[in-house]
Write a protein that holds these residues in place. Structure first.
Motif, short mmCIF file in Angstrom:
data_model
loop_
_atom_site.label_atom_id
_atom_site.label_comp_id
_atom_site.label_asym_id
_atom_site.label_seq_id
_atom_site.Cartn_x
_atom_site.Cartn_y
_atom_site.Cartn_z
N MET A 1 -3.84 23.93 75.48
CA MET A 1 -4.50 23.16 76.54
C MET A 1 -3.67 21.91 76.86
SD MET A 1 -8.37 21.64 76.58
CE MET A 1 -8.99 20.74 77.98
N THR A 2 -3.45 21.66 78.13
CA THR A 2 -2.66 20.53 78.57
C THR A 2 -3.44 19.23 78.42
OG1 THR A 2 -1.54 21.93 80.19
CG2 THR A 2 -1.34 19.55 80.48
N THR A 3 -2.81 18.25 77.79
CA THR A 3 -3.47 16.95 77.64
C THR A 3 -3.36 16.15 78.93
OG1 THR A 3 -1.47 15.83 76.87
CG2 THR A 3 -2.82 16.95 75.20
N LYS A 4 -4.13 15.08 79.01
CA LYS A 4 -4.09 14.23 80.21
C LYS A 4 -2.71 13.64 80.39
CE LYS A 4 -6.40 10.29 82.40
NZ LYS A 4 -7.45 9.25 82.24
N GLY A 5 -2.09 13.22 79.27
CA GLY A 5 -0.75 12.65 79.34
C GLY A 5 0.27 13.66 79.84
N GLU A 6 0.17 14.89 79.36
CA GLU A 6 1.10 15.95 79.79
C GLU A 6 0.90 16.26 81.27
OE1 GLU A 6 1.55 18.44 75.59
OE2 GLU A 6 -0.06 18.91 77.00
N THR B 1 -0.20 14.17 83.54
CA THR B 1 0.36 13.05 84.30
C THR B 1 1.87 13.15 84.39
OG1 THR B 1 -1.46 11.59 83.62
CG2 THR B 1 0.56 10.54 84.42
N LYS B 2 2.51 13.50 83.28
CA LYS B 2 3.97 13.65 83.26
C LYS B 2 4.41 14.77 84.19
CE LYS B 2 7.91 14.14 80.14
NZ LYS B 2 8.36 14.24 78.73
N ASP B 3 3.72 15.90 84.15
CA ASP B 3 4.05 17.02 85.04
C ASP B 3 3.89 16.62 86.50
OD1 ASP B 3 4.68 18.68 82.95
OD2 ASP B 3 2.72 19.65 82.87
N ARG B 4 2.82 15.87 86.79
CA ARG B 4 2.61 15.42 88.17
C ARG B 4 3.72 14.49 88.61
NH1 ARG B 4 -0.10 14.72 92.59
NH2 ARG B 4 -0.82 12.68 93.34
N LEU B 5 4.14 13.60 87.75
CA LEU B 5 5.26 12.71 88.08
C LEU B 5 6.53 13.50 88.36
CD1 LEU B 5 4.88 9.71 85.58
CD2 LEU B 5 5.12 9.53 88.07
N LEU B 6 6.78 14.52 87.55
CA LEU B 6 7.95 15.36 87.76
C LEU B 6 7.87 16.10 89.10
CD1 LEU B 6 8.41 16.80 84.16
CD2 LEU B 6 9.96 15.23 85.33
N ASP B 7 6.69 16.62 89.42
CA ASP B 7 6.50 17.32 90.69
C ASP B 7 6.76 16.38 91.87
OD1 ASP B 7 5.81 19.67 89.42
OD2 ASP B 7 3.65 19.33 89.58
N ILE B 8 6.18 15.19 91.80
CA ILE B 8 6.33 14.22 92.88
C ILE B 8 7.79 13.78 93.00
CG2 ILE B 8 5.73 11.88 93.64
CD1 ILE B 8 2.99 12.33 92.25
N ALA B 9 8.41 13.49 91.86
CA ALA B 9 9.80 13.05 91.87
C ALA B 9 10.72 14.12 92.43
CB ALA B 9 10.23 12.68 90.45
N GLU B 10 10.51 15.37 92.03
CA GLU B 10 11.35 16.45 92.55
C GLU B 10 11.25 16.56 94.06
OE1 GLU B 10 11.95 21.30 92.05
OE2 GLU B 10 11.00 20.13 90.46
N GLN B 11 10.05 16.47 94.58
CA GLN B 11 9.86 16.56 96.03
C GLN B 11 10.57 15.41 96.74
OE1 GLN B 11 5.76 16.57 97.27
NE2 GLN B 11 6.26 16.52 99.44
N HIS B 12 10.43 14.20 96.21
CA HIS B 12 11.06 13.03 96.83
C HIS B 12 12.58 13.12 96.78
CE1 HIS B 12 7.90 9.90 97.72
NE2 HIS B 12 7.18 10.83 97.11
N ILE B 13 13.11 13.55 95.63
CA ILE B 13 14.57 13.63 95.48
C ILE B 13 15.15 14.69 96.40
CG2 ILE B 13 16.42 14.27 93.88
CD1 ILE B 13 14.68 12.90 91.67
N LEU B 14 14.48 15.84 96.50
CA LEU B 14 14.98 16.90 97.38
C LEU B 14 14.91 16.49 98.85
CD1 LEU B 14 13.50 20.10 95.68
CD2 LEU B 14 15.86 19.29 95.61
N GLU B 15 13.90 15.70 99.20
CA GLU B 15 13.74 15.30 100.60
C GLU B 15 14.58 14.08 100.97
OE1 GLU B 15 9.60 14.67 101.30
OE2 GLU B 15 9.10 16.82 101.26
#
Length: 202
Positions: free
Chosen positions: A1-6, A8-22
């Motif tokens: 089961m994914t913890t809240k911290g994990e 949040t980290k995954d969401r940050l990675l998703d957001i960062a990847e989108q911003h960097i690619l764009e």
């Protein structure tokens, strides 16, 4: 089961990847990322030491996703035929079909992003980016070595060169497709590589 911290980290990675690619790595700010993620700056630094640490984490995830994707396509190809050439042809066809089924343009590639902005990232990020390209070479070369063993020809077929050609087509196809706003270019280039292999060995 994914913890809240994990999560949040995954969401940050998703957001960062989108911003960097764009927008590119240099144009992506931590402030933008934490605002979109809805966290504090201290929350960001709980997960990452800085932008380079974030970039490194993105590349670790990217390598893992790539390995799973390519291995699953090769597994499917191996299930369909015992012939190494046909396996490679099936693999490329499956990859082309997957790209064709994407909604709109391919979002881009982190390897290309960090390579273009290599002066903006540290040596650790540059090295893992290079290692990702070498991963592709090793994977594709392994299959081409099997083809060369089964299909000897009078031509000198360098496995590394043929492996790098496929990597180049994938990366270049993404770039040209995005530049011309035409997602079919990547698919067509993959199929051209497939035709080239057929002509080369048969």
């Amino acid at each position: 089961m994914t913890t809240k911290g994990e999560a949040t980290k995954d969401r940050l990675l998703d957001i960062a990847e989108q911003h960097i690619l764009e927008n590119g790595f240099a144009a992506t700010s931590i402030d933008e990322l934490i605002k979109e993620a809805g966290i504090t700056k201290s929350g960001f630094f709980y997960h990452f030491e800085g932008k380079n640490d974030l970039a490194y984490a993105l590349m670790i995830r990217y390598r893992r996703q790539d390995a799973l994707l390519f291995s699953s396509l090769f597994k499917r190809a191996i299930e369909l035929t015992d012939d190494p050439l046909q396996q490679m042809l099936v693999f490329v066809k499956l990859l082309a079909e997957m790209m064709e089924n994407l909604e709109g343009l391919h979002p881009g590639c982190l390897v290309a992003s960090f390579t273009y902005e290599s002066h903006q990232v540290n040596e650790q990020v540059r090295q893992i980016t290079a290692d990702s390209v070498l991963d592709w070479r090793k994977l594709f070369r392994g299959q081409i070595d099997k083809i060369n063993a089964r299909y000897p020809t009078n031509k000198v077929n360098c496995s590394d060169d043929l492996a790098d050609m496929l990597s180049t087509i994938i990366e270049g196809g993404i770039i040209v497709s995005r530049a011309l706003n035409d997602p079919s270019i990547l698919v067509k280039q993959l199929l051209e590589y497939r035709t080239y292999l057929q002509l080369l060995y048969t």
